[in-house]
Design a protein around this motif. Structure first.
Motif, short mmCIF file in Angstrom:
data_model
loop_
_atom_site.label_atom_id
_atom_site.label_comp_id
_atom_site.label_asym_id
_atom_site.label_seq_id
_atom_site.Cartn_x
_atom_site.Cartn_y
_atom_site.Cartn_z
N TYR A 19 -35.69 -16.21 -4.02
CA TYR A 19 -34.87 -17.29 -3.51
C TYR A 19 -35.18 -18.58 -4.26
CZ TYR A 19 -33.86 -14.27 0.50
OH TYR A 19 -33.46 -13.23 1.31
N LYS A 20 -34.22 -19.48 -4.23
CA LYS A 20 -34.40 -20.81 -4.83
C LYS A 20 -34.06 -21.86 -3.79
CE LYS A 20 -32.80 -21.71 -8.97
NZ LYS A 20 -31.86 -22.03 -10.08
N VAL A 21 -34.89 -22.91 -3.70
CA VAL A 21 -34.63 -24.01 -2.76
C VAL A 21 -33.49 -24.87 -3.31
CG1 VAL A 21 -35.59 -26.05 -1.64
CG2 VAL A 21 -37.03 -24.02 -2.00
N ILE A 22 -32.47 -25.11 -2.48
CA ILE A 22 -31.31 -25.92 -2.89
C ILE A 22 -31.46 -27.36 -2.41
CG2 ILE A 22 -28.81 -26.17 -2.82
CD1 ILE A 22 -29.88 -23.74 -4.39
N SER A 31 -31.90 -25.30 2.87
CA SER A 31 -30.87 -24.44 2.31
C SER A 31 -31.45 -23.74 1.08
CB SER A 31 -29.63 -25.25 1.90
OG SER A 31 -28.67 -24.42 1.26
N ILE A 32 -31.45 -22.40 1.10
CA ILE A 32 -31.99 -21.63 -0.01
C ILE A 32 -30.90 -20.68 -0.54
CG2 ILE A 32 -34.35 -21.77 0.83
CD1 ILE A 32 -34.09 -18.92 1.89
N GLU A 33 -31.03 -20.32 -1.80
CA GLU A 33 -30.06 -19.43 -2.45
C GLU A 33 -30.74 -18.13 -2.85
OE1 GLU A 33 -27.35 -19.21 -6.55
OE2 GLU A 33 -28.62 -20.94 -6.12
N ARG A 34 -30.14 -17.00 -2.49
CA ARG A 34 -30.64 -15.72 -2.94
C ARG A 34 -30.17 -15.53 -4.38
NH1 ARG A 34 -29.85 -11.35 1.32
NH2 ARG A 34 -27.65 -11.51 0.71
N VAL A 35 -31.13 -15.39 -5.28
CA VAL A 35 -30.82 -15.45 -6.71
C VAL A 35 -29.93 -14.30 -7.16
CG1 VAL A 35 -31.84 -15.37 -9.03
CG2 VAL A 35 -32.93 -16.74 -7.24
N LYS A 36 -30.12 -13.11 -6.61
CA LYS A 36 -29.41 -11.93 -7.13
C LYS A 36 -27.90 -12.00 -6.89
CE LYS A 36 -29.72 -8.67 -3.24
NZ LYS A 36 -30.19 -7.32 -2.86
N GLY A 38 -26.37 -15.08 -5.26
CA GLY A 38 -25.93 -16.46 -5.07
C GLY A 38 -25.60 -16.83 -3.64
N GLU A 39 -25.97 -16.00 -2.66
CA GLU A 39 -25.67 -16.29 -1.26
C GLU A 39 -26.57 -17.40 -0.73
OE1 GLU A 39 -25.67 -14.13 3.15
OE2 GLU A 39 -25.99 -12.94 1.31
N TYR A 40 -25.97 -18.37 -0.05
CA TYR A 40 -26.73 -19.48 0.53
C TYR A 40 -27.16 -19.13 1.95
CZ TYR A 40 -25.52 -22.59 -3.32
OH TYR A 40 -25.42 -23.16 -4.56
N ILE A 41 -28.42 -19.43 2.26
CA ILE A 41 -28.97 -19.13 3.58
C ILE A 41 -29.66 -20.38 4.10
CG2 ILE A 41 -30.54 -17.64 4.88
CD1 ILE A 41 -30.32 -15.61 2.60
N SER A 42 -29.52 -20.63 5.39
CA SER A 42 -30.20 -21.74 6.04
C SER A 42 -31.37 -21.20 6.86
CB SER A 42 -29.23 -22.51 6.94
OG SER A 42 -29.91 -23.52 7.66
N VAL A 43 -32.58 -21.65 6.54
CA VAL A 43 -33.78 -21.20 7.25
C VAL A 43 -34.59 -22.41 7.68
CG1 VAL A 43 -33.91 -19.00 6.00
CG2 VAL A 43 -35.09 -21.00 5.10
N THR A 44 -35.41 -22.20 8.67
CA THR A 44 -36.28 -23.29 9.11
C THR A 44 -37.49 -23.42 8.20
OG1 THR A 44 -37.58 -21.88 10.60
CG2 THR A 44 -35.60 -22.93 11.51
N TYR A 45 -37.92 -24.62 8.04
CA TYR A 45 -39.12 -24.89 7.23
C TYR A 45 -40.33 -24.18 7.84
CZ TYR A 45 -42.42 -27.67 4.46
OH TYR A 45 -43.40 -28.07 3.59
#
Length: 372
Positions: A19-22, A31-36, A38-45
């Motif tokens: 994942y990459k931090v957006i 907001s993080i992006e799954r690299v494989k 490109g799906e954006y996911i919202s997760v808690t810190y």
């Protein structure tokens, strides 16, 4: 190991996916992006931080770094290696927190060379390319000072081939003549060493005469000795403390974890054993607080007098998430604060001024500031 942060652009491995931090979102979310795909996911810190402490998440920056991170503390290295790492950190530190251009690095190199010429810094190799390499090693390792230790642990310590008696004379002359405020040249040291060796040779057979070491050998021996002691003798206590301390201009903190203070206090109650009524003693509280929010970060409560163990335990509690506080202690509210301090402010207690705490802060990229 070093401690990376969830900055935009940072990549990490989590749940067998990269994942990459957006960007940061409201409500303590990222907001993080799954690299494989490109799906954006919202997760808690909080969920990501808990995953770190459970060893379920690892940063790719530290893994892809060319160096292999040693699973030991800075003090496990030789004194010479520690000095080199601290010297390199001293060089790059002003360049870390700003946008760097080549002119800034060149100016920093010239500034270091002037300080070396004046004798305020050790005369160790430096170049523009080296500075760029040190910055890359330090940042990609998660701001861990151990990344600046010479890569080959054995080859960085030059083996002394001096005769034991000659080495004893060399160290004795340095102790007697060099550790003073007056300027002492290598020629002066070599002449005195030669005089003492010639005196020793009078009592030895011709075949067993001791050889007079060269200036370069004396220089290497001199710079392998304790840098703090050398600077204290030559530059005085104030300048030595400025060199070895990590000070930044103090200003009112605006963000959480920007400035954290830690101290001890002896509690006002006595602990008594419930079974036999014996008095166990008074507990000492080591307490860590965030200056910007006045929110408590962590604590350690024990019978031990203040020492490095109590400080380290308090910092460990402050850095880690505390999701189970309400369940364990039946508190009304959750304990929300945790994280790595940017600056840790301490007083001049003996538990704060030792090398252990300084090295720990350097390894985690924490600026350690001692109050006057």
């Amino acid at each position: 190991m070093g401690f990376n942060r969830f900055s935009p652009g940072t990549e990490f491995l989590w749940k067998d996916e990269i994942y990459k931090v957006i960007r940061y979102l409201a409500g303590n979310k990222i907001s993080i992006e799954r690299v494989k795909d490109g799906e954006y996911i919202s997760v808690t810190y909080d969920s990501l931080t808990v995953a770190i402490h459970k060893s379920e998440l690892s940063f790719l920056g530290a893994q892809s770094c060319e160096i292999q991170q040693p699973q030991i503390t800075l003090q496990d290295y030789s004194e010479n290696q520690q000095q080199i790492a601290k010297y390199r950190f001293q060089v790059i530190h002003p360049l870390l927190k700003k946008q760097r251009i080549k002119k800034d690095v060149e100016n920093r190199v010239e500034e270091i060379k002037k300080q070396q010429k004046a004798g305020t810094l050790p005369k160790l190799p430096i170049s523009v390319i080296s500075v760029y390499r040190w910055i890359k090693l330090y940042t990609t390792s998660g701001e861990d000072i151990r990344a600046l230790v010479p890569r080959n642990r054995k080859s960085s310590v030059r083996k002394s081939f001096l005769h034991p008696q000659v080495e004893k004379i060399v160290i004795g002359v340095i102790e007697e003549y060099y550790y003073r405020r007056e300027k002492v040249t290598l020629s002066t040291l070599q002449n005195e060493i030669a005089r003492q060796i010639k005196f020793e040779n009078h009592n030895l057979h011709r075949d067993g005469h001791l050889s007079i070491p060269s200036k370069s050998t004396i220089w290497r021996k001199l710079h392998s000795l304790d840098l703090h002691k050398r600077m204290l003798a030559k530059r005085g206590r104030n300048e030595t403390e400025r060199f070895f301390s990590q000070y930044e201009k103090s200003s009112k903190p605006l963000l959480p974890l920007q400035r954290v203070e830690i101290d001890h206090t002896l509690t006002d109650f006595v602990v008594v054993d419930e079974k036999d009524g014996c008095v166990a003693g008074r507990l000492t509280l080591t307490f860590c607080i965030d200056v910007a929010t006045r929110y408590p970060l962590g604590y350690y409560l024990g019978f031990e007098p203040p020492n490095y163990l109590t400080v380290a335990s308090c910092l460990s509690h402050a850095i880690q998430p505390k999701p189970d506080v309400q369940k364990v202690y039946e508190t009304a509210h959750p304990w929300l604060a945790y994280g790595l301090p940017h600056m840790l402010v301490v007083d001049n207690g003996p538990e704060f001024i030792g090398n252990d705490l300084q090295d720990a802060c350097l390894s985690f990229g924490i600026i350690l500031q001692q109050t006057p």
